[in-house]
Write a protein that holds these residues in place. Structure first.
Motif, mmCIF file in Angstrom:
data_model
loop_
_atom_site.group_PDB
_atom_site.id
_atom_site.type_symbol
_atom_site.label_atom_id
_atom_site.label_comp_id
_atom_site.label_asym_id
_atom_site.label_seq_id
_atom_site.Cartn_x
_atom_site.Cartn_y
_atom_site.Cartn_z
ATOM 1 N N ASN A 1 -15.817 -61.914 42.350
ATOM 2 C CA ASN A 1 -15.978 -63.247 42.934
ATOM 3 C C ASN A 1 -17.115 -63.303 43.957
ATOM 4 O OD1 ASN A 1 -13.999 -64.253 41.306
ATOM 5 N ND2 ASN A 1 -12.364 -64.066 42.815
ATOM 6 N N ASN A 2 -17.352 -62.198 44.649
ATOM 7 C CA ASN A 2 -18.484 -62.144 45.594
ATOM 8 C C ASN A 2 -19.812 -62.283 44.870
ATOM 9 O OD1 ASN A 2 -16.799 -61.807 47.742
ATOM 10 N ND2 ASN A 2 -17.191 -59.630 48.051
ATOM 11 N N HIS A 3 -19.782 -62.016 43.567
ATOM 12 C CA HIS A 3 -21.009 -62.100 42.764
ATOM 13 C C HIS A 3 -21.189 -63.505 42.172
ATOM 14 C CE1 HIS A 3 -24.217 -59.469 41.295
ATOM 15 N NE2 HIS A 3 -24.250 -60.234 40.218
ATOM 16 N N GLY A 4 -20.319 -64.424 42.586
ATOM 17 C CA GLY A 4 -20.491 -65.812 42.155
ATOM 18 C C GLY A 4 -19.562 -66.262 41.040
ATOM 19 N N TYR A 5 -18.598 -65.399 40.671
ATOM 20 C CA TYR A 5 -17.632 -65.783 39.634
ATOM 21 C C TYR A 5 -16.332 -66.262 40.297
ATOM 22 C CZ TYR A 5 -20.789 -63.524 36.338
ATOM 23 O OH TYR A 5 -21.887 -63.189 35.582
ATOM 24 N N HIS A 6 -15.436 -66.797 39.479
ATOM 25 C CA HIS A 6 -14.137 -67.253 40.011
ATOM 26 C C HIS A 6 -13.028 -66.741 39.098
ATOM 27 C CE1 HIS A 6 -16.138 -69.868 42.882
ATOM 28 N NE2 HIS A 6 -16.942 -70.220 41.899
ATOM 29 N N VAL A 7 -12.472 -65.587 39.434
ATOM 30 C CA VAL A 7 -11.343 -65.062 38.649
ATOM 31 C C VAL A 7 -10.155 -64.846 39.581
ATOM 32 C CG1 VAL A 7 -12.681 -63.938 36.832
ATOM 33 C CG2 VAL A 7 -12.129 -62.652 38.887
ATOM 34 N N THR A 8 -8.970 -64.922 39.011
ATOM 35 C CA THR A 8 -7.751 -64.709 39.805
ATOM 36 C C THR A 8 -7.314 -63.246 39.690
ATOM 37 O OG1 THR A 8 -6.328 -65.201 37.928
ATOM 38 C CG2 THR A 8 -6.956 -67.072 39.336
ATOM 39 N N LEU A 9 -6.507 -62.818 40.635
ATOM 40 C CA LEU A 9 -5.935 -61.464 40.583
ATOM 41 C C LEU A 9 -5.104 -61.301 39.310
ATOM 42 C CD1 LEU A 9 -5.315 -58.684 41.853
ATOM 43 C CD2 LEU A 9 -3.450 -59.772 43.112
ATOM 44 N N GLU A 10 -4.364 -62.361 38.936
ATOM 45 C CA GLU A 10 -3.520 -62.305 37.729
ATOM 46 C C GLU A 10 -4.362 -62.013 36.488
ATOM 47 O OE1 GLU A 10 -1.300 -63.593 40.819
ATOM 48 O OE2 GLU A 10 -3.149 -64.599 40.193
ATOM 49 N N LYS A 11 -5.521 -62.670 36.404
ATOM 50 C CA LYS A 11 -6.426 -62.470 35.261
ATOM 51 C C LYS A 11 -6.935 -61.026 35.244
ATOM 52 C CE LYS A 11 -9.312 -63.282 31.900
ATOM 53 N NZ LYS A 11 -8.743 -63.132 30.547
ATOM 54 N N VAL A 12 -7.294 -60.520 36.421
ATOM 55 C CA VAL A 12 -7.815 -59.150 36.520
ATOM 56 C C VAL A 12 -6.727 -58.144 36.141
ATOM 57 C CG1 VAL A 12 -8.652 -57.422 38.172
ATOM 58 C CG2 VAL A 12 -9.654 -59.699 38.143
ATOM 59 N N LEU A 13 -5.501 -58.351 36.621
ATOM 60 C CA LEU A 13 -4.391 -57.443 36.292
ATOM 61 C C LEU A 13 -4.138 -57.438 34.788
ATOM 62 C CD1 LEU A 13 -1.856 -58.197 39.162
ATOM 63 C CD2 LEU A 13 -3.027 -56.037 38.766
ATOM 64 N N SER A 14 -4.170 -58.623 34.210
ATOM 65 C CA SER A 14 -3.884 -58.748 32.784
ATOM 66 C C SER A 14 -4.991 -58.111 31.935
ATOM 67 C CB SER A 14 -3.730 -60.232 32.452
ATOM 68 O OG SER A 14 -3.826 -60.435 31.090
ATOM 69 N N SER A 15 -6.249 -58.264 32.348
ATOM 70 C CA SER A 15 -7.374 -57.813 31.512
ATOM 71 C C SER A 15 -7.841 -56.397 31.795
ATOM 72 C CB SER A 15 -8.577 -58.747 31.705
ATOM 73 O OG SER A 15 -8.244 -60.044 31.318
ATOM 74 N N CYS A 16 -7.693 -55.938 33.043
ATOM 75 C CA CYS A 16 -8.371 -54.699 33.456
ATOM 76 C C CYS A 16 -7.452 -53.516 33.729
ATOM 77 C CB CYS A 16 -9.187 -54.959 34.717
ATOM 78 S SG CYS A 16 -10.402 -56.266 34.531
ATOM 79 N N ALA A 17 -6.150 -53.745 33.789
ATOM 80 C CA ALA A 17 -5.229 -52.673 34.196
ATOM 81 C C ALA A 17 -5.388 -51.436 33.326
ATOM 82 C CB ALA A 17 -3.789 -53.169 34.148
ATOM 83 N N GLY A 18 -5.562 -50.285 33.993
ATOM 84 C CA GLY A 18 -5.597 -49.004 33.294
ATOM 85 C C GLY A 18 -6.954 -48.586 32.758
ATOM 86 N N MET A 19 -7.905 -49.517 32.742
ATOM 87 C CA MET A 19 -9.224 -49.195 32.159
ATOM 88 C C MET A 19 -10.110 -48.471 33.169
ATOM 89 S SD MET A 19 -10.179 -52.800 30.304
ATOM 90 C CE MET A 19 -11.507 -52.267 29.245
ATOM 91 N N GLU A 20 -11.069 -47.717 32.650
ATOM 92 C CA GLU A 20 -12.136 -47.205 33.514
ATOM 93 C C GLU A 20 -12.825 -48.436 34.086
ATOM 94 O OE1 GLU A 20 -15.914 -46.416 34.830
ATOM 95 O OE2 GLU A 20 -15.777 -47.291 32.825
ATOM 96 N N LYS A 21 -13.189 -48.384 35.377
ATOM 97 C CA LYS A 21 -13.483 -49.635 36.069
ATOM 98 C C LYS A 21 -14.812 -50.305 35.692
ATOM 99 C CE LYS A 21 -9.449 -49.479 37.823
ATOM 100 N NZ LYS A 21 -8.814 -48.654 36.804
ATOM 101 N N LEU A 22 -15.854 -49.547 35.364
ATOM 102 C CA LEU A 22 -17.098 -50.194 34.921
ATOM 103 C C LEU A 22 -16.860 -50.906 33.583
ATOM 104 C CD1 LEU A 22 -20.105 -50.839 35.046
ATOM 105 C CD2 LEU A 22 -20.595 -48.569 34.125
ATOM 106 N N GLU A 23 -16.110 -50.219 32.719
ATOM 107 C CA GLU A 23 -15.760 -50.808 31.418
ATOM 108 C C GLU A 23 -14.902 -52.059 31.621
ATOM 109 O OE1 GLU A 23 -13.333 -48.874 27.935
ATOM 110 O OE2 GLU A 23 -15.039 -47.599 28.418
ATOM 111 N N ALA A 24 -13.991 -51.993 32.589
ATOM 112 C CA ALA A 24 -13.097 -53.124 32.880
ATOM 113 C C ALA A 24 -13.900 -54.341 33.335
ATOM 114 C CB ALA A 24 -12.094 -52.730 33.957
ATOM 115 N N ILE A 25 -14.873 -54.112 34.220
ATOM 116 C CA ILE A 25 -15.695 -55.221 34.738
ATOM 117 C C ILE A 25 -16.525 -55.830 33.607
ATOM 118 C CG2 ILE A 25 -17.605 -55.809 36.291
ATOM 119 C CD1 ILE A 25 -16.415 -53.537 38.184
#
Length: 222
Positions: free
Chosen positions: A31-55
């Protein structure tokens, strides 16, 4: 019950309670980079992934610019280091006893994570968990060429301890991607836990053998 010789356990949300600070920090960095995502969306999409891949994957989903991923990842890594420096982390309820009991039964315990080695060690230092006392090895995203749901980390854990039959391995985690990793490795048991990132409804999609509130409940089946 299967003769389990090796337990491969995810860290944040499965064995360690760090109050979802990783995903909160990741949300903030995006979000600091100008996007608008919720924590819920991040948990649902990114949980468990390597973090660069997740982003990268998250930006794709929200139709953002995937080229932003490297900069966001860099900012996220710096912010997370700072957050962990201040954060009080603790074991998830019952976990420390569970690890000691598994070790007493001569089972091998490997902690695995989509984090970097540096962050994983930072967590373990805060908990004062020691190799050969609480666990036998730590395997992070840095140690393999392919991250979850690839079975590379589990395969490496098996190799370390000369375990050739994946049905003697238990994989536990708090995200769908953990369970997929376990199934891709052919693990004899996959266990999802409700102590971390994802809900029962989400975890059920991966068809784990068991869903427990915490990993310590697995003691009853081992």
């Amino acid at each position: 019950m299967k003769n389990i010789e090796l337990l491969v356990l995810d860290m944040a949300g499965t064995t360690i309670d760090e109050d979802n600070v990783v995903y909160k920090t990741l949300t903030q960095a995006v979000n600091n980079h100008g996007y608008h995502v919720t924590l819920e969306k991040v948990l649902s999409s990114c949980a468990g992934m390597e973090k660069l891949e997740a982003i990268t994957s998250l930006l794709k989903e929200i139709e953002g610019n995937e080229e932003d991923a490297a900069v966001i990842f860099q900012n996220f890594s710096e912010q997370l280091k700072e957050a962990y420096h201040k954060l009080e982390v603790k074991p998830i309820n019952g976990t420390e006893n569970f690890l000691l009991k598994m070790k007493a039964q001569h089972k091998k315990v490997v902690l695995n994570t989509g984090y970097t080695s540096e962050i994983a060690h930072q967590l373990l230092d805060k908990l004062q968990w020691k190799e050969n006392i609480h666990f036998d090895a730590l395997i992070t995203a840095d140690d393999v060429s392919e991250s979850r749901p690839s079975p590379d980390m589990i395969n490496l854990a098996m190799k370390k301890f000369n375990i050739t039959e994946p049905e003697k391995v238990l994989k536990a985690g708090d995200s769908v991607i953990d369970i997929e990793e376990g199934k891709n490795a052919g693990c004899g048991l996959t266990i999802a836990v409700l102590s971390g990132a994802q809900s029962r409804t989400e975890l059920e999609k991966a068809h784990p053998d068991y869903i427990f509130n915490t990993i310590s409940e697995a003691e009853d089946i081992l």
